[in-house]
Scaffold this motif. Structure first.
Motif, PDB file in Angstrom:
ATOM      1  N   ARG A   1       0.817  -1.215   0.000  1.00  0.00           N
ATOM      2  CA  ARG A   1       0.000   0.000   0.000  1.00  0.00           C
ATOM      3  C   ARG A   1       0.847   1.260   0.000  1.00  0.00           C
ATOM      4  O   ARG A   1       0.366   2.329  -0.368  1.00  0.00           O
ATOM      5  CB  ARG A   1      -0.984  -0.045   1.161  1.00  0.00           C
ATOM      6  N   GLN A   2       2.119   1.110   0.410  1.00  0.00           N
ATOM      7  CA  GLN A   2       3.003   2.281   0.282  1.00  0.00           C
ATOM      8  C   GLN A   2       3.273   2.599  -1.185  1.00  0.00           C
ATOM      9  O   GLN A   2       3.461   3.740  -1.568  1.00  0.00           O
ATOM     10  CB  GLN A   2       4.323   2.028   0.993  1.00  0.00           C
ATOM     11  N   ARG A   3       3.314   1.544  -2.002  1.00  0.00           N
ATOM     12  CA  ARG A   3       3.488   1.786  -3.445  1.00  0.00           C
ATOM     13  C   ARG A   3       2.185   2.308  -4.045  1.00  0.00           C
ATOM     14  O   ARG A   3       2.159   3.360  -4.653  1.00  0.00           O
ATOM     15  CB  ARG A   3       3.893   0.494  -4.157  1.00  0.00           C
ATOM     16  N   ILE A   4       1.132   1.504  -3.923  1.00  0.00           N
ATOM     17  CA  ILE A   4      -0.178   1.911  -4.447  1.00  0.00           C
ATOM     18  C   ILE A   4      -1.225   1.564  -3.384  1.00  0.00           C
ATOM     19  O   ILE A   4      -1.290   0.418  -2.923  1.00  0.00           O
ATOM     20  CB  ILE A   4      -0.528   1.185  -5.770  1.00  0.00           C
ATOM     21  N   ASN A   5      -2.004   2.543  -3.034  1.00  0.00           N
ATOM     22  CA  ASN A   5      -2.947   2.369  -1.927  1.00  0.00           C
ATOM     23  C   ASN A   5      -4.220   1.675  -2.413  1.00  0.00           C
ATOM     24  O   ASN A   5      -5.266   2.292  -2.570  1.00  0.00           O
ATOM     25  CB  ASN A   5      -3.250   3.746  -1.316  1.00  0.00           C
ATOM     26  N   VAL A   6      -4.096   0.367  -2.648  1.00  0.00           N
ATOM     27  CA  VAL A   6      -5.232  -0.427  -3.117  1.00  0.00           C
ATOM     28  C   VAL A   6      -6.041  -0.860  -1.893  1.00  0.00           C
ATOM     29  O   VAL A   6      -5.491  -1.481  -0.977  1.00  0.00           O
ATOM     30  CB  VAL A   6      -4.732  -1.672  -3.891  1.00  0.00           C
ATOM     31  N   ALA A   7      -7.327  -0.541  -1.906  1.00  0.00           N
ATOM     32  CA  ALA A   7      -8.169  -0.890  -0.755  1.00  0.00           C
ATOM     33  C   ALA A   7      -8.188  -2.409  -0.565  1.00  0.00           C
ATOM     34  O   ALA A   7      -8.334  -3.153  -1.538  1.00  0.00           O
ATOM     35  CB  ALA A   7      -9.588  -0.387  -0.981  1.00  0.00           C
ATOM     36  N   GLY A   8      -8.011  -2.838   0.646  1.00  0.00           N
ATOM     37  CA  GLY A   8      -8.120  -4.264   0.961  1.00  0.00           C
ATOM     38  C   GLY A   8      -6.924  -5.095   0.543  1.00  0.00           C
ATOM     39  O   GLY A   8      -6.999  -6.334   0.562  1.00  0.00           O
ATOM     40  N   ALA A   9      -5.807  -4.441   0.169  1.00  0.00           N
ATOM     41  CA  ALA A   9      -4.630  -5.227  -0.248  1.00  0.00           C
ATOM     42  C   ALA A   9      -4.070  -5.979   0.954  1.00  0.00           C
ATOM     43  O   ALA A   9      -3.788  -5.380   1.995  1.00  0.00           O
ATOM     44  CB  ALA A   9      -3.572  -4.315  -0.849  1.00  0.00           C
TER      45      ALA A   9
ATOM     46  N   ASP B   1      -2.466  12.005  -4.313  1.00  0.00           N
ATOM     47  CA  ASP B   1      -1.819  11.945  -2.988  1.00  0.00           C
ATOM     48  C   ASP B   1      -2.403  10.793  -2.186  1.00  0.00           C
ATOM     49  O   ASP B   1      -1.701  10.098  -1.457  1.00  0.00           O
ATOM     50  CB  ASP B   1      -2.032  13.255  -2.223  1.00  0.00           C
ATOM     51  N   GLU B   2      -3.701  10.592  -2.339  1.00  0.00           N
ATOM     52  CA  GLU B   2      -4.355   9.528  -1.582  1.00  0.00           C
ATOM     53  C   GLU B   2      -4.014   8.142  -2.148  1.00  0.00           C
ATOM     54  O   GLU B   2      -3.826   7.180  -1.405  1.00  0.00           O
ATOM     55  CB  GLU B   2      -5.874   9.749  -1.643  1.00  0.00           C
ATOM     56  N   ILE B   3      -3.931   8.066  -3.485  1.00  0.00           N
ATOM     57  CA  ILE B   3      -3.685   6.762  -4.119  1.00  0.00           C
ATOM     58  C   ILE B   3      -2.201   6.388  -4.089  1.00  0.00           C
ATOM     59  O   ILE B   3      -1.846   5.208  -4.046  1.00  0.00           O
ATOM     60  CB  ILE B   3      -4.194   6.784  -5.588  1.00  0.00           C
ATOM     61  N   GLY B   4      -1.340   7.367  -4.129  1.00  0.00           N
ATOM     62  CA  GLY B   4       0.093   7.060  -4.230  1.00  0.00           C
ATOM     63  C   GLY B   4       0.440   6.817  -5.690  1.00  0.00           C
ATOM     64  O   GLY B   4       0.163   7.652  -6.545  1.00  0.00           O
ATOM     65  N   TRP B   5       1.016   5.640  -5.979  1.00  0.00           N
ATOM     66  CA  TRP B   5       1.298   5.224  -7.359  1.00  0.00           C
ATOM     67  C   TRP B   5       2.227   6.236  -8.050  1.00  0.00           C
ATOM     68  O   TRP B   5       1.997   6.662  -9.172  1.00  0.00           O
ATOM     69  CB  TRP B   5      -0.007   5.092  -8.140  1.00  0.00           C
ATOM     70  N   ARG B   6       3.303   6.576  -7.343  1.00  0.00           N
ATOM     71  CA  ARG B   6       4.222   7.581  -7.903  1.00  0.00           C
ATOM     72  C   ARG B   6       5.280   6.943  -8.790  1.00  0.00           C
ATOM     73  O   ARG B   6       5.984   7.615  -9.509  1.00  0.00           O
ATOM     74  CB  ARG B   6       4.909   8.353  -6.770  1.00  0.00           C
ATOM     75  N   GLY B   7       5.408   5.595  -8.707  1.00  0.00           N
ATOM     76  CA  GLY B   7       6.523   4.939  -9.384  1.00  0.00           C
ATOM     77  C   GLY B   7       6.253   4.468 -10.805  1.00  0.00           C
ATOM     78  O   GLY B   7       7.118   3.880 -11.430  1.00  0.00           O
ATOM     79  N   GLY B   8       5.051   4.680 -11.305  1.00  0.00           N
ATOM     80  CA  GLY B   8       4.737   4.226 -12.666  1.00  0.00           C
ATOM     81  C   GLY B   8       4.617   2.722 -12.796  1.00  0.00           C
ATOM     82  O   GLY B   8       4.693   2.174 -13.898  1.00  0.00           O
ATOM     83  N   GLU B   9       4.405   2.008 -11.686  1.00  0.00           N
ATOM     84  CA  GLU B   9       4.232   0.555 -11.759  1.00  0.00           C
ATOM     85  C   GLU B   9       2.987   0.218 -12.583  1.00  0.00           C
ATOM     86  O   GLU B   9       1.998   0.956 -12.533  1.00  0.00           O
ATOM     87  CB  GLU B   9       4.010  -0.056 -10.361  1.00  0.00           C
ATOM     88  N   THR B  10       3.031  -0.898 -13.304  1.00  0.00           N
ATOM     89  CA  THR B  10       1.766  -1.436 -13.802  1.00  0.00           C
ATOM     90  C   THR B  10       1.173  -2.238 -12.647  1.00  0.00           C
ATOM     91  O   THR B  10       1.906  -2.795 -11.825  1.00  0.00           O
ATOM     92  CB  THR B  10       1.978  -2.334 -15.030  1.00  0.00           C
ATOM     93  N   LEU B  11      -0.155  -2.260 -12.594  1.00  0.00           N
ATOM     94  CA  LEU B  11      -0.838  -2.861 -11.444  1.00  0.00           C
ATOM     95  C   LEU B  11      -1.764  -3.983 -11.906  1.00  0.00           C
ATOM     96  O   LEU B  11      -2.550  -3.783 -12.842  1.00  0.00           O
ATOM     97  CB  LEU B  11      -1.656  -1.780 -10.730  1.00  0.00           C
ATOM     98  N   GLY B  12      -1.663  -5.131 -11.249  1.00  0.00           N
ATOM     99  CA  GLY B  12      -2.592  -6.216 -11.545  1.00  0.00           C
ATOM    100  C   GLY B  12      -2.978  -6.924 -10.262  1.00  0.00           C
ATOM    101  O   GLY B  12      -2.361  -6.689  -9.215  1.00  0.00           O
TER     102      GLY B  12
END
Ligand SMILES: Cc1cc2nc3c(=O)[nH]c(=O)nc-3n(C[C@H](O)[C@H](O)[C@H](O)COP(=O)(O)OP(=O)(O)OC[C@H]3O[C@@H](n4cnc5c(N)ncnc54)[C@H](O)[C@@H]3O)c2cc1C
Length: 457
Positions: free
Chosen positions: A166-174, A269-280
């Motif tokens: 969640r520090q990378r991408i703040n996905v709910a329920g991760a 700011d809430e979601i994060g995702w600053r690193g350009g990762e692809t997400l699956g």
């Protein structure tokens, strides 16, 4: 509220505006190499062949236009995921060969980035890696097994705690995740259009609005004339089922996407995702997503998987139920996006071989070559296929032509209605498995095992 654009090939094309049309073929011609399909497979093949052999006459023909297929519609994951089962490649061709294929895919990610850079193709590429999340205990278990397997094949994935996910991408329920550095995010239409311009500048002719109605030894037939060639490369992926005699070769499977409007800084700011990762994720009916260069979320999933009789969509129109499903996924992952407008929805077709394993090959006697069946992992694999086809056609005994997917054969799909019933049962079972696993169980649902059996995986 804005109206969601539906179809129009893809958001990626629409964002760039109308493409520069190229003329159709006007008469019969004779060339060294004819490539059918101006997607990434066709264009990478033309690029590497022309580079290695500048005197070679090469044409690329497309029924519609450059990037009309999956190459101009995809999720923009440039990932090292192997388009097929490494276990299966290893069973038939050996473990070392399967590891070599994984290494070649890792190299392909960097090769695409290198060529884009060297050729001045600005495709918004960011090598931010691939983040996969688990949102149920059974997904977490599967993810950790998949990461361990990936490490054995040579893709150094790390497993992440819920907190570091969640520090990378703040996905709910991760509940946790896995991360591989071997991946990048890109803008599909910028890549495919840019590559076409480069290839053309090298002296390759591209004919658009030129459907190939038959592929025969040393010949591609079109309503505008016949192209005689020493080599004919079929690079038609999900559209292959429409070519006579290839109806049951690769099943045209749909994948659908939606994209939001650009999001404000406070939302990011809430979601994060600053690193350009692809997400699956790790659901059986998995989702894939990227943060676009202009600050949107683009998210995709299976939607209506297959149309009876291998019918293929035309311009990417997407069923409202699929748009609603993807919207639900978006909101479940990022509740902050609940009221954010979806700007565009579209779909495209993947080519799925009966054993779900991609292939590239050449029959020297007939001059017929082909590559595809990447299922949903073609963006980097097309590059590897292009270099492999170059070596096969030029008869170079390179490492690439010994990779296990070269001249790989799978049986054909069942005739209808079995094909339609099978795929429908498959996805009903996978959806049932995801629902069962959402209740919190820690093992993979029996529905998924049934689906794997139907799929023959
Ligand atoms: C919605 C979606 C999301 C995806 N996301 C990803 C992702 O994030 N990462 C990833 O790795 N992969 C992804 N994929 C898969 C990936 O896009 C494909 O594997 C890859 O683009 C295949 O490239 P291709 O050139 O082989 O086929 P295509 O890009 O489909 O090109 C085939 C071309 O052939 C032309 N053609 C077909 N038949 C004929 C004919 N008879 N005559 C003349 N021309 C013909 C078509 O018009 C088309 O332009 C996705 C696919 C879709 C649909």
């Amino acid at each position: 509220m804005i109206d969601t654009v539906n179809g129009d090939v893809s958001f990626w094309h629409a964002q760039l505006g109308p493409h520069r049309p190229r003329a159709p073929l006007r008469n019969s011609i004779s060339v060294d190499v004819c490539i059918v399909g101006a997607g990434l497979t066709g264009l990478w093949t033309a690029y590497y062949l022309k580079q290695a052999s500048p005197a070679m006459s090469i044409v690329v023909v497309d029924q519609r236009f450059v990037g009309f297929g999956a190459s101009g519609r995809n999720g923009g994951w440039l990932s090292a995921a192997v388009a097929g089962s490494l276990d299966r490649y290893a069973q038939r061709r050996g473990v070392d060969a399967a590891c070599a294929l994984q290494r070649a895919m890792i190299d392909a990610v960097d090769e695409v980035i290198r060529v884009a850079h060297d050729e001045g193709i600005n495709a918004d590429i960011v090598k931010g890696g691939v983040l996969r999340v688990a949102r149920t205990p059974s997904q977490l278990l599967r993810l950790s097994k998949a990461s361990a397997a990936a490490r054995r094949w040579g893709d150094s994935q790390t497993t992440l705690s819920a907190e570091s996910t969640r520090q990378r991408i703040n996905v709910a329920g991760a509940l946790g995740g896995s991360f591989s550095a071997n991946g990048a995010r890109l803008h599909p239409a910028k890549l495919v259009r840019g590559l076409a311009d480069v290839v053309e500048a090298m002296g390759v002719a591209i004919y658009e609005a030129t459907p190939v109605t038959a592929i025969r030894p040393h010949e591609a037939v079109t309503p505008c004339g016949t192209i005689s060639a020493q080599f004919v490369v079929r690079a038609t992926e999900g559209f292959t089922a429409a070519i006579p005699s290839m109806h049951r070769l690769w099943l045209p499977m749909n994948s659908s996407m939606i994209v939001t409007v650009p999001l404000p800084a406070a939302t990011w700011d809430e979601i994060g995702w600053r690193g350009g990762e692809t997400l699956g994720d790790s659901a059986h009916t998995f989702m894939y997503a990227q943060r676009t260069a202009d600050g949107r979320v683009a998210v995709g999933g299976r939607g209506v998987p297959y149309r009876y009789g291998s019918r293929i969509d035309r311009n990417g129109e997407t069923a409202p139920v699929t748009v609603a499903e993807l919207r639900k996924v978006l909101t479940e992952f990022f509740p902050v996006l609940r009221d954010v407008p979806v700007e565009h929805a579209w779909s495209g077709v993947l080519g799925v071989p009966r054993d779900w394993c991609a292939t590239v090959g050449l029959d020297r006697a007939t001059g017929l070559a082909a590559a595809g069946g990447y299922v949903g992992h073609g963006v980097a694999a097309t590059n590897l296929a292009g270099r492999t086809l170059r070596d096969l056609i030029l008869d170079h005994d390179s490492d690439l032509i010994h990779l296990p997917w070269v001249n790989w054969r799978a049986r054909t799909w069942e005739p209808e209605p079995l094909r339609w019933l099978g795929v429908r049962a498959l996805y009903l079972a996978y959806r049932a498995a995801d629902r069962a696993e959402a209740s919190g169980r820690s093992t993979t649902s029996a529905f998924a095992r049934v689906a794997d059996m139907i799929a023959g995986r």
